[in-house]
Write a protein that holds these residues in place. Structure first.
Motif, PDB file in Angstrom:
ATOM      1  N   VAL A  11      36.885  28.874  40.005  1.00  0.00           N
ATOM      2  CA  VAL A  11      37.259  30.166  40.607  1.00  0.00           C
ATOM      3  C   VAL A  11      37.008  30.100  42.112  1.00  0.00           C
ATOM      4  CG1 VAL A  11      36.817  31.496  38.498  1.00  0.00           C
ATOM      5  CG2 VAL A  11      34.986  31.202  40.164  1.00  0.00           C
ATOM      6  N   LYS A  12      37.846  30.779  42.859  1.00  0.00           N
ATOM      7  CA  LYS A  12      37.737  30.771  44.324  1.00  0.00           C
ATOM      8  C   LYS A  12      36.597  31.641  44.815  1.00  0.00           C
ATOM      9  CE  LYS A  12      42.561  29.708  44.950  1.00  0.00           C
ATOM     10  NZ  LYS A  12      43.881  30.254  45.126  1.00  0.00           N
ATOM     11  N   ASP A  13      36.377  32.782  44.147  1.00  0.00           N
ATOM     12  CA  ASP A  13      35.345  33.732  44.569  1.00  0.00           C
ATOM     13  C   ASP A  13      34.584  34.166  43.318  1.00  0.00           C
ATOM     14  OD1 ASP A  13      33.925  36.123  45.250  1.00  0.00           O
ATOM     15  OD2 ASP A  13      35.302  36.478  46.916  1.00  0.00           O
ATOM     16  N   LEU A  14      33.415  33.586  43.116  1.00  0.00           N
ATOM     17  CA  LEU A  14      32.645  33.829  41.891  1.00  0.00           C
ATOM     18  C   LEU A  14      32.304  35.306  41.717  1.00  0.00           C
ATOM     19  CD1 LEU A  14      31.282  32.612  39.398  1.00  0.00           C
ATOM     20  CD2 LEU A  14      29.260  32.217  40.804  1.00  0.00           C
ATOM     21  N   ASN A  15      31.868  35.968  42.768  1.00  0.00           N
ATOM     22  CA  ASN A  15      31.501  37.380  42.649  1.00  0.00           C
ATOM     23  C   ASN A  15      32.683  38.248  42.249  1.00  0.00           C
ATOM     24  OD1 ASN A  15      28.793  36.915  43.293  1.00  0.00           O
ATOM     25  ND2 ASN A  15      29.183  37.109  45.484  1.00  0.00           N
ATOM     26  N   ARG A  16      33.846  37.995  42.851  1.00  0.00           N
ATOM     27  CA  ARG A  16      35.052  38.763  42.483  1.00  0.00           C
ATOM     28  C   ARG A  16      35.436  38.509  41.035  1.00  0.00           C
ATOM     29  NH1 ARG A  16      40.152  37.996  45.182  1.00  0.00           N
ATOM     30  NH2 ARG A  16      40.738  39.899  44.119  1.00  0.00           N
ATOM     31  N   SER A  17      35.308  37.263  40.584  1.00  0.00           N
ATOM     32  CA  SER A  17      35.645  36.928  39.200  1.00  0.00           C
ATOM     33  C   SER A  17      34.692  37.605  38.225  1.00  0.00           C
ATOM     34  CB  SER A  17      35.634  35.413  38.994  1.00  0.00           C
ATOM     35  OG  SER A  17      36.687  34.818  39.710  1.00  0.00           O
ATOM     36  N   VAL A  18      33.399  37.631  38.545  1.00  0.00           N
ATOM     37  CA  VAL A  18      32.424  38.327  37.691  1.00  0.00           C
ATOM     38  C   VAL A  18      32.763  39.808  37.637  1.00  0.00           C
ATOM     39  CG1 VAL A  18      30.004  39.038  37.511  1.00  0.00           C
ATOM     40  CG2 VAL A  18      30.569  36.646  37.985  1.00  0.00           C
ATOM     41  N   GLU A  19      33.091  40.406  38.760  1.00  0.00           N
ATOM     42  CA  GLU A  19      33.466  41.824  38.798  1.00  0.00           C
ATOM     43  C   GLU A  19      34.715  42.068  37.950  1.00  0.00           C
ATOM     44  OE1 GLU A  19      35.230  44.866  42.137  1.00  0.00           O
ATOM     45  OE2 GLU A  19      33.632  43.510  42.769  1.00  0.00           O
ATOM     46  N   PHE A  20      35.714  41.197  38.071  1.00  0.00           N
ATOM     47  CA  PHE A  20      36.957  41.312  37.305  1.00  0.00           C
ATOM     48  C   PHE A  20      36.676  41.278  35.804  1.00  0.00           C
ATOM     49  CE2 PHE A  20      40.448  39.104  35.093  1.00  0.00           C
ATOM     50  CZ  PHE A  20      41.520  39.938  35.386  1.00  0.00           C
ATOM     51  N   PHE A  21      35.971  40.244  35.336  1.00  0.00           N
ATOM     52  CA  PHE A  21      35.735  40.103  33.905  1.00  0.00           C
ATOM     53  C   PHE A  21      34.754  41.142  33.367  1.00  0.00           C
ATOM     54  CE2 PHE A  21      37.582  35.878  34.745  1.00  0.00           C
ATOM     55  CZ  PHE A  21      38.579  35.907  33.775  1.00  0.00           C
ATOM     56  N   THR A  22      33.868  41.655  34.200  1.00  0.00           N
ATOM     57  CA  THR A  22      32.993  42.760  33.788  1.00  0.00           C
ATOM     58  C   THR A  22      33.835  43.988  33.473  1.00  0.00           C
ATOM     59  OG1 THR A  22      31.137  41.903  35.075  1.00  0.00           O
ATOM     60  CG2 THR A  22      31.080  44.247  34.513  1.00  0.00           C
ATOM     61  N   LYS A  23      34.862  44.235  34.269  1.00  0.00           N
ATOM     62  CA  LYS A  23      35.760  45.376  34.033  1.00  0.00           C
ATOM     63  C   LYS A  23      36.533  45.224  32.730  1.00  0.00           C
ATOM     64  CE  LYS A  23      36.316  46.661  38.872  1.00  0.00           C
ATOM     65  NZ  LYS A  23      37.223  46.661  40.039  1.00  0.00           N
ATOM     66  N   LEU A  24      36.667  43.992  32.252  1.00  0.00           N
ATOM     67  CA  LEU A  24      37.340  43.756  30.981  1.00  0.00           C
ATOM     68  C   LEU A  24      36.380  43.867  29.798  1.00  0.00           C
ATOM     69  CD1 LEU A  24      39.427  42.700  33.032  1.00  0.00           C
ATOM     70  CD2 LEU A  24      39.973  40.928  31.403  1.00  0.00           C
ATOM     71  N   GLY A  25      35.094  44.068  30.083  1.00  0.00           N
ATOM     72  CA  GLY A  25      34.110  44.270  29.031  1.00  0.00           C
ATOM     73  C   GLY A  25      33.254  43.059  28.704  1.00  0.00           C
ATOM     74  N   PHE A  26      33.395  41.972  29.452  1.00  0.00           N
ATOM     75  CA  PHE A  26      32.591  40.780  29.185  1.00  0.00           C
ATOM     76  C   PHE A  26      31.221  40.898  29.851  1.00  0.00           C
ATOM     77  CE2 PHE A  26      36.954  39.202  28.738  1.00  0.00           C
ATOM     78  CZ  PHE A  26      36.865  38.610  27.492  1.00  0.00           C
ATOM     79  N   SER A  27      30.247  40.193  29.284  1.00  0.00           N
ATOM     80  CA  SER A  27      28.912  40.138  29.882  1.00  0.00           C
ATOM     81  C   SER A  27      28.602  38.680  30.217  1.00  0.00           C
ATOM     82  CB  SER A  27      27.866  40.730  28.934  1.00  0.00           C
ATOM     83  OG  SER A  27      27.854  40.012  27.711  1.00  0.00           O
ATOM     84  N   PHE A  28      27.480  38.476  30.891  1.00  0.00           N
ATOM     85  CA  PHE A  28      27.140  37.159  31.414  1.00  0.00           C
ATOM     86  C   PHE A  28      25.698  36.820  31.086  1.00  0.00           C
ATOM     87  CE2 PHE A  28      30.571  39.012  33.695  1.00  0.00           C
ATOM     88  CZ  PHE A  28      31.458  37.975  33.872  1.00  0.00           C
TER      89      PHE A  28
END
Length: 135
Positions: A11-28
């Motif tokens: 991924v190009k921007d890890l923080n943006r990707s985490v924010e994106f997938f969090t909005k889809l309901g995923f956790s980390f």
């Protein structure tokens, strides 16, 4: 012990990707998260490692594919209903992803998908239980 799968995606921007997938309901999993990588939990046995390009390059001698121009992998996740398929795609588009085709209804199987912020394609499918249990 069940076999687990770890899909690794650059991924190009890890923080943006985490924010994106969090909005889809995923956790980390915080235990496997730092400034270069995170472990996205899909299920008890499925994880997606989101890795910065620099981190990803430490695992392969090959060039990283530009997923906005070429397809290196299709990630396909099952869902519990047709409505859940549509809801996941709606969330992805609202969070900044895009769709790449129209929903596909094959009767026994319904699917749609989205491209994430880096262009990786995620297919979401629902299969009628009677179709799965044959064979």
């Amino acid at each position: 012990m069940a076999t687990k799968i770890f899909v690794n995606l650059p991924v190009k921007d890890l923080n943006r990707s985490v924010e994106f997938f969090t909005k889809l309901g995923f956790s980390f999993n915080a235990q496997f998260t730092d400034e270069t990588a995170t472990s996205m939990i899909v299920s008890d046995d499925i994880f997606v490692m989101l890795l910065t390009h620099e981190k990803f390059k430490t695992f392969t001698p090959k060039e990283i594919c530009d997923a906005t121009k070429s397809t290196e992998v299709l990630v396909c996740l099952s869902s519990q209903s047709r409505e859940e398929v549509d809801e996941m795609v709606r969330k992805a588009v609202t969070a900044g992803g895009t769709t790449y085709n129209e929903p596909q209804d094959h009767g026994f199987m319904y699917g749609h998908g989205f491209s994430d912020l880096d262009g990786h394609i995620w297919e979401i499918i629902y299969m009628e239980p009677s179709a799965i249990n044959q064979g």
